[in-house]
Design a protein around this motif. Structure first.
Motif, PDB file in Angstrom:
ATOM      1  N   PHE A 174      11.309 -19.109   2.361  1.00 47.95           N
ATOM      2  CA  PHE A 174      10.031 -19.581   2.890  1.00 47.95           C
ATOM      3  C   PHE A 174       9.083 -18.407   3.135  1.00 47.95           C
ATOM      4  O   PHE A 174       7.869 -18.533   2.969  1.00 47.95           O
ATOM      5  CB  PHE A 174      10.269 -20.354   4.201  1.00 47.95           C
ATOM      6  N   ALA A 175       9.619 -17.252   3.486  1.00 47.31           N
ATOM      7  CA  ALA A 175       8.801 -16.080   3.814  1.00 47.31           C
ATOM      8  C   ALA A 175       8.024 -15.553   2.615  1.00 47.31           C
ATOM      9  O   ALA A 175       7.156 -14.696   2.780  1.00 47.31           O
ATOM     10  CB  ALA A 175       9.673 -14.977   4.412  1.00 47.31           C
ATOM     11  N   LYS A 176       8.278 -16.080   1.421  1.00 46.52           N
ATOM     12  CA  LYS A 176       7.493 -15.629   0.260  1.00 46.52           C
ATOM     13  C   LYS A 176       6.012 -15.922   0.473  1.00 46.52           C
ATOM     14  O   LYS A 176       5.166 -15.220  -0.054  1.00 46.52           O
ATOM     15  CB  LYS A 176       8.013 -16.208  -1.053  1.00 46.52           C
ATOM     16  N   LYS A 177       5.684 -16.936   1.269  1.00 51.32           N
ATOM     17  CA  LYS A 177       4.280 -17.220   1.589  1.00 51.32           C
ATOM     18  C   LYS A 177       3.638 -16.010   2.255  1.00 51.32           C
ATOM     19  O   LYS A 177       2.528 -15.608   1.900  1.00 51.32           O
ATOM     20  CB  LYS A 177       4.188 -18.457   2.492  1.00 51.32           C
ATOM     21  N   PHE A 178       4.329 -15.412   3.212  1.00 53.02           N
ATOM     22  CA  PHE A 178       3.815 -14.232   3.901  1.00 53.02           C
ATOM     23  C   PHE A 178       3.679 -13.057   2.935  1.00 53.02           C
ATOM     24  O   PHE A 178       2.701 -12.314   2.979  1.00 53.02           O
ATOM     25  CB  PHE A 178       4.734 -13.832   5.056  1.00 53.02           C
ATOM     26  N   VAL A 179       4.680 -12.880   2.079  1.00 52.32           N
ATOM     27  CA  VAL A 179       4.675 -11.756   1.136  1.00 52.32           C
ATOM     28  C   VAL A 179       3.524 -11.906   0.137  1.00 52.32           C
ATOM     29  O   VAL A 179       2.784 -10.946  -0.113  1.00 52.32           O
ATOM     30  CB  VAL A 179       6.030 -11.637   0.414  1.00 52.32           C
ATOM     31  N   LEU A 180       3.360 -13.090  -0.423  1.00 55.47           N
ATOM     32  CA  LEU A 180       2.272 -13.300  -1.379  1.00 55.47           C
ATOM     33  C   LEU A 180       0.909 -13.092  -0.712  1.00 55.47           C
ATOM     34  O   LEU A 180       0.015 -12.472  -1.302  1.00 55.47           O
ATOM     35  CB  LEU A 180       2.364 -14.689  -2.001  1.00 55.47           C
ATOM     36  N   ASP A 181       0.748 -13.580   0.500  1.00 56.59           N
ATOM     37  CA  ASP A 181      -0.509 -13.356   1.223  1.00 56.59           C
ATOM     38  C   ASP A 181      -0.728 -11.862   1.470  1.00 56.59           C
ATOM     39  O   ASP A 181      -1.859 -11.372   1.426  1.00 56.59           O
ATOM     40  CB  ASP A 181      -0.534 -14.130   2.535  1.00 56.59           C
ATOM     41  N   GLY A 182       0.353 -11.117   1.708  1.00 54.03           N
ATOM     42  CA  GLY A 182       0.255  -9.668   1.872  1.00 54.03           C
ATOM     43  C   GLY A 182      -0.156  -8.974   0.589  1.00 54.03           C
ATOM     44  O   GLY A 182      -0.938  -8.018   0.613  1.00 54.03           O
ATOM     45  N   LEU A 183       0.355  -9.446  -0.540  1.00 51.68           N
ATOM     46  CA  LEU A 183      -0.050  -8.881  -1.840  1.00 51.68           C
ATOM     47  C   LEU A 183      -1.537  -9.122  -2.089  1.00 51.68           C
ATOM     48  O   LEU A 183      -2.231  -8.255  -2.620  1.00 51.68           O
ATOM     49  CB  LEU A 183       0.791  -9.475  -2.973  1.00 51.68           C
TER      50      LEU A 183
ATOM     51  N   GLY B 191      -4.707  -6.282  -2.187  1.00 50.14           N
ATOM     52  CA  GLY B 191      -5.446  -6.175  -3.444  1.00 50.14           C
ATOM     53  C   GLY B 191      -4.573  -6.052  -4.672  1.00 50.14           C
ATOM     54  O   GLY B 191      -5.060  -5.728  -5.758  1.00 50.14           O
ATOM     55  N   VAL B 192      -3.279  -6.334  -4.532  1.00 52.95           N
ATOM     56  CA  VAL B 192      -2.364  -6.244  -5.670  1.00 52.95           C
ATOM     57  C   VAL B 192      -2.592  -7.410  -6.632  1.00 52.95           C
ATOM     58  O   VAL B 192      -2.607  -7.232  -7.847  1.00 52.95           O
ATOM     59  CB  VAL B 192      -0.894  -6.201  -5.195  1.00 52.95           C
ATOM     60  N   ILE B 193      -2.788  -8.597  -6.085  1.00 57.31           N
ATOM     61  CA  ILE B 193      -3.128  -9.770  -6.892  1.00 57.31           C
ATOM     62  C   ILE B 193      -4.401 -10.386  -6.309  1.00 57.31           C
ATOM     63  O   ILE B 193      -4.690 -10.223  -5.117  1.00 57.31           O
ATOM     64  CB  ILE B 193      -1.981 -10.814  -6.946  1.00 57.31           C
ATOM     65  N   GLY B 194      -5.154 -11.077  -7.152  1.00 60.38           N
ATOM     66  CA  GLY B 194      -6.430 -11.639  -6.715  1.00 60.38           C
ATOM     67  C   GLY B 194      -6.288 -12.798  -5.760  1.00 60.38           C
ATOM     68  O   GLY B 194      -7.108 -12.989  -4.870  1.00 60.38           O
ATOM     69  N   ASN B 195      -5.231 -13.590  -5.938  1.00 56.74           N
ATOM     70  CA  ASN B 195      -4.984 -14.755  -5.109  1.00 56.74           C
ATOM     71  C   ASN B 195      -3.556 -15.187  -5.379  1.00 56.74           C
ATOM     72  O   ASN B 195      -2.904 -14.656  -6.280  1.00 56.74           O
ATOM     73  CB  ASN B 195      -5.976 -15.873  -5.441  1.00 56.74           C
ATOM     74  N   ASP B 196      -3.045 -16.158  -4.623  1.00 58.69           N
ATOM     75  CA  ASP B 196      -1.689 -16.629  -4.892  1.00 58.69           C
ATOM     76  C   ASP B 196      -1.695 -18.011  -5.554  1.00 58.69           C
ATOM     77  O   ASP B 196      -0.733 -18.755  -5.475  1.00 58.69           O
ATOM     78  CB  ASP B 196      -0.814 -16.607  -3.637  1.00 58.69           C
ATOM     79  N   THR B 197      -2.781 -18.312  -6.249  1.00 57.50           N
ATOM     80  CA  THR B 197      -2.899 -19.559  -6.997  1.00 57.50           C
ATOM     81  C   THR B 197      -2.270 -19.389  -8.383  1.00 57.50           C
ATOM     82  O   THR B 197      -2.007 -18.263  -8.812  1.00 57.50           O
ATOM     83  CB  THR B 197      -4.381 -19.946  -7.161  1.00 57.50           C
TER      84      THR B 197
ATOM     85  N   ARG C 128       0.838  -1.215   0.000  1.00 61.35           N
ATOM     86  CA  ARG C 128       0.000   0.000   0.000  1.00 61.35           C
ATOM     87  C   ARG C 128       0.865   1.253   0.000  1.00 61.35           C
ATOM     88  O   ARG C 128       0.569   2.229  -0.691  1.00 61.35           O
ATOM     89  CB  ARG C 128      -0.941  -0.012   1.196  1.00 61.35           C
ATOM     90  N   ALA C 129       1.926   1.251   0.793  1.00 59.20           N
ATOM     91  CA  ALA C 129       2.824   2.405   0.870  1.00 59.20           C
ATOM     92  C   ALA C 129       3.486   2.680  -0.478  1.00 59.20           C
ATOM     93  O   ALA C 129       3.729   3.833  -0.837  1.00 59.20           O
ATOM     94  CB  ALA C 129       3.880   2.184   1.951  1.00 59.20           C
ATOM     95  N   ALA C 130       3.778   1.616  -1.234  1.00 62.26           N
ATOM     96  CA  ALA C 130       4.400   1.757  -2.553  1.00 62.26           C
ATOM     97  C   ALA C 130       3.359   2.059  -3.633  1.00 62.26           C
ATOM     98  O   ALA C 130       3.712   2.219  -4.799  1.00 62.26           O
ATOM     99  CB  ALA C 130       5.169   0.487  -2.908  1.00 62.26           C
ATOM    100  N   ARG C 131       2.088   2.086  -3.233  1.00 66.28           N
ATOM    101  CA  ARG C 131       0.977   2.337  -4.173  1.00 66.28           C
ATOM    102  C   ARG C 131       1.018   1.373  -5.367  1.00 66.28           C
ATOM    103  O   ARG C 131       0.892   1.778  -6.525  1.00 66.28           O
ATOM    104  CB  ARG C 131       0.982   3.783  -4.652  1.00 66.28           C
ATOM    105  N   MET C 132       1.207   0.115  -5.017  1.00 65.81           N
ATOM    106  CA  MET C 132       1.253  -0.908  -6.066  1.00 65.81           C
ATOM    107  C   MET C 132      -0.124  -1.045  -6.712  1.00 65.81           C
ATOM    108  O   MET C 132      -1.139  -1.046  -6.013  1.00 65.81           O
ATOM    109  CB  MET C 132       1.725  -2.245  -5.493  1.00 65.81           C
ATOM    110  N   PRO C 133      -0.166  -1.168  -8.040  1.00 66.56           N
ATOM    111  CA  PRO C 133      -1.451  -1.293  -8.731  1.00 66.56           C
ATOM    112  C   PRO C 133      -2.032  -2.689  -8.584  1.00 66.56           C
ATOM    113  O   PRO C 133      -1.358  -3.614  -8.137  1.00 66.56           O
ATOM    114  CB  PRO C 133      -1.075  -1.032 -10.190  1.00 66.56           C
ATOM    115  N   ARG C 134      -3.269  -2.837  -8.993  1.00 71.81           N
ATOM    116  CA  ARG C 134      -3.914  -4.150  -9.018  1.00 71.81           C
ATOM    117  C   ARG C 134      -3.564  -4.812 -10.348  1.00 71.81           C
ATOM    118  O   ARG C 134      -3.743  -4.221 -11.402  1.00 71.81           O
ATOM    119  CB  ARG C 134      -5.426  -4.008  -8.880  1.00 71.81           C
TER     120      ARG C 134
END
Length: 122
Positions: free
Chosen positions: A75-84, A88-94, A44-50
């Protein structure tokens, strides 16, 4: 389209997470929530688009030193993807939304961080 964000500091490794989980399920859940929230805040701070198309995510893990195994760090990429997802940056991490990842590892004793670049190829 391409966008990036930076998460200051380090996230827990897989070993840290397992240790917390063995100690208390609540501690592991709190760790995950804290890390996911940090990633969402950074997005959100970086104003990443959807992104609406499948993306490739490049993680640059900037560690203090070479003490932690890189597979445990990533391993922490799981946390990062869930944060994205939470931001609202990505719809899901599937696979429908995330086509793949790339991990790079750098070292900076004074400024550990995670640089996340999201690219949909457009």
């Amino acid at each position: 389209m391409r966008a990036s964000m930076t998460i200051e500091g380090r996230m827990p490794s897989l070993n840290d997470y397992i240790r917390a989980e063995r100690g208390s399920l609540y501690a592991a859940n709190a760790m995950k929530r804290e890390c996911t929230d940090a990633a969402a805040w950074a997005a959100r701070a970086a104003r990443m688009p959807r992104f609406t198309r499948p993306v490739t995510v490049r993680f640059t893990w900037v560690e203090r030193n070479r003490r932690r195994d890189i597979d445990n760090v990533a391993f922490a990429k799981k946390f990062v993807l869930d944060g994205l997802v939470a931001a609202g940056v990505i719809g899901n991490d599937t696979p429908q939304y995330v086509a793949g990842f790339e991990d790079r590892f750098l070292y900076d004793g004074r400024n550990p961080r995670i640089i996340v670049e999201v690219d949909d190829g457009a």
